[in-house]
Design an enzyme around this catalytic site. Structure first.
Site, PDB file in Angstrom:
ATOM      1  CB  SER A  42       4.948  -2.173  11.811  1.00  0.00           C
ATOM      2  OG  SER A  42       4.471  -0.878  12.093  1.00  0.00           O
ATOM      3  CG  HIS A  67      -5.927   1.712   4.975  1.00  0.00           C
ATOM      4  ND1 HIS A  67      -5.486   2.648   5.881  1.00  0.00           N
ATOM      5  CD2 HIS A  67      -4.907   0.846   4.789  1.00  0.00           C
ATOM      6  CE1 HIS A  67      -4.239   2.347   6.230  1.00  0.00           C
ATOM      7  NE2 HIS A  67      -3.870   1.259   5.578  1.00  0.00           N
ATOM      8  CD  GLU A 104      -2.983   5.325   6.725  1.00  0.00           C
ATOM      9  OE1 GLU A 104      -2.931   5.457   5.491  1.00  0.00           O
ATOM     10  OE2 GLU A 104      -2.068   4.802   7.396  1.00  0.00           O
ATOM     11  N   GLY A 161       2.131   1.848  10.710  1.00  0.00           N
ATOM     12  CA  GLY A 161       3.080   2.960  10.619  1.00  0.00           C
ATOM     13  C   GLY A 161       3.754   3.307  11.929  1.00  0.00           C
ATOM     14  CD  GLU A 183      -3.775  -2.839   7.092  1.00  0.00           C
ATOM     15  OE1 GLU A 183      -2.631  -3.066   6.689  1.00  0.00           O
ATOM     16  OE2 GLU A 183      -4.379  -1.779   6.851  1.00  0.00           O
ATOM     17  CG  ASN A 242      -1.701   1.253   1.394  1.00  0.00           C
ATOM     18  OD1 ASN A 242      -1.849   2.016   0.433  1.00  0.00           O
ATOM     19  ND2 ASN A 242      -2.232   1.485   2.586  1.00  0.00           N
ATOM     20  CE  LYS A 248       0.302   3.426   4.811  1.00  0.00           C
ATOM     21  NZ  LYS A 248       0.016   3.509   6.221  1.00  0.00           N
TER      22      LYS A 248
END
Ligand code: PEP
Length: 256
Positions: free
Chosen positions: A217, A98, A100, A177, A171, A11, A13
């Site tokens: 991560s 996702h 985010e 991250g 996730e 991904n 991003k």
């Protein structure tokens, strides 16, 4: 080790300009192709603006995907990208839900369900992302949180989906991250819980075949241990997927 065909996705991003992305893919593809002696699926979820540039780089090797799509078919939705356009650009999958997007764009699980419908109508695989926050993990409510994310997006449609039209990515938000990773035991426990939910709602066959990816991560050093778990069928990789060597090593570690 899972008995399903591994699926390793990157991904990107909102990183790289299209030409920079093309160069990363150009380095990455031969590293993966030359090291692979086993069947697996891998791909990259790239910014919409990169789809044109990356198609020829990935063709015949990796799958190209998007990071989101509209819940609507077409119309007055300024700034949105339809599943039809993604199909026309030769995407084969898109991420849905996702964390985010849930956090910054207030995307709900029920909206994710509509996106999954649009993607299915156009023959794309949805990679539906679920996961708990640190507070929910520490408070012990993570199973309920994930179950409701599954129920709201997939409950009424799992019977219409199959392992080609749906993968699920676990996730944990606290691991994305941050450099923190779920332990293999923590990841496998949640994956087994997700698979049990799929069995109950979509049937034993679907549960046997669906691929459940871990994300949070993942890097070249921890991938092997995570991918060795029986219910971990692959990975969704953020930061490390921007580095050709690191991502190639992660992909290759799923099969050695
Ligand atoms: C992600 O973006 O889905 C992700 C897991 O990111 P990272 O690997 O950087 O934690």
């Amino acid at each position: 080790m899972s008995k399903r065909r591994p699926l390793i996705l990157g991904n990107w991003k909102m990183n790289t300009l299209p030409e920079e992305g093309r160069l990363v893919a150009r380095q990455m593809v031969p590293m993966i192709r030359d090291g692979l002696h086993w069947d697996l699926d891998w791909g990259l979820a790239v910014p919409f603006t990169h789809l044109g540039a990356l198609r020829s780089e990935l063709e015949g090797s990796g799958m190209m995907g998007a990071q989101d799509c509209s819940a609507h078919l077409q119309g007055a939705y300024t700034g949105e990208i339809s599943a039809g356009s993604l199909a026309a650009m030769h995407c084969s999958f898109a991420l849905v839900g996702h964390s985010e997007r849930r956090l910054h764009h207030h995307e709900s699980s029920s909206t994710c369900g509509l996106k999954i419908d649009r993607l299915r109508e156009h023959g794309l695989m949805s990679v539906y992302c679920v996961g708990e926050t640190l507070e929910q993990r520490q408070g012990g409510s993570f199973n309920e949180v994930i179950t409701s994310q599954l129920m709201e997006a997939l409950g009424s449609r799992i019977q219409d989906l199959n392992h080609g039209s749906l993968a699920i990515a676990y996730e944990p938000v606290w691991a994305i991250g941050t450099g923190l990773t779920a332990s293999p035991q923590q990841a496998n426990e949640v994956h087994a819980m997700i698979r049990a939910w799929v069995a109950q709602n979509g049937g034993a066959n679907m549960a046997e075949q669906i691929r459940i990816l871990y994300g949070g991560s993942v890097n070249a050093s921890n991938a092997k241990e995570l991918l060795a778990c029986t219910d971990v069928d692959g990975a969704l990789v953020g930061g490390a997927s921007l580095k050709a060597r690191d991502f190639a090593d992660i992909v290759l570690s799923s099969v050695d």
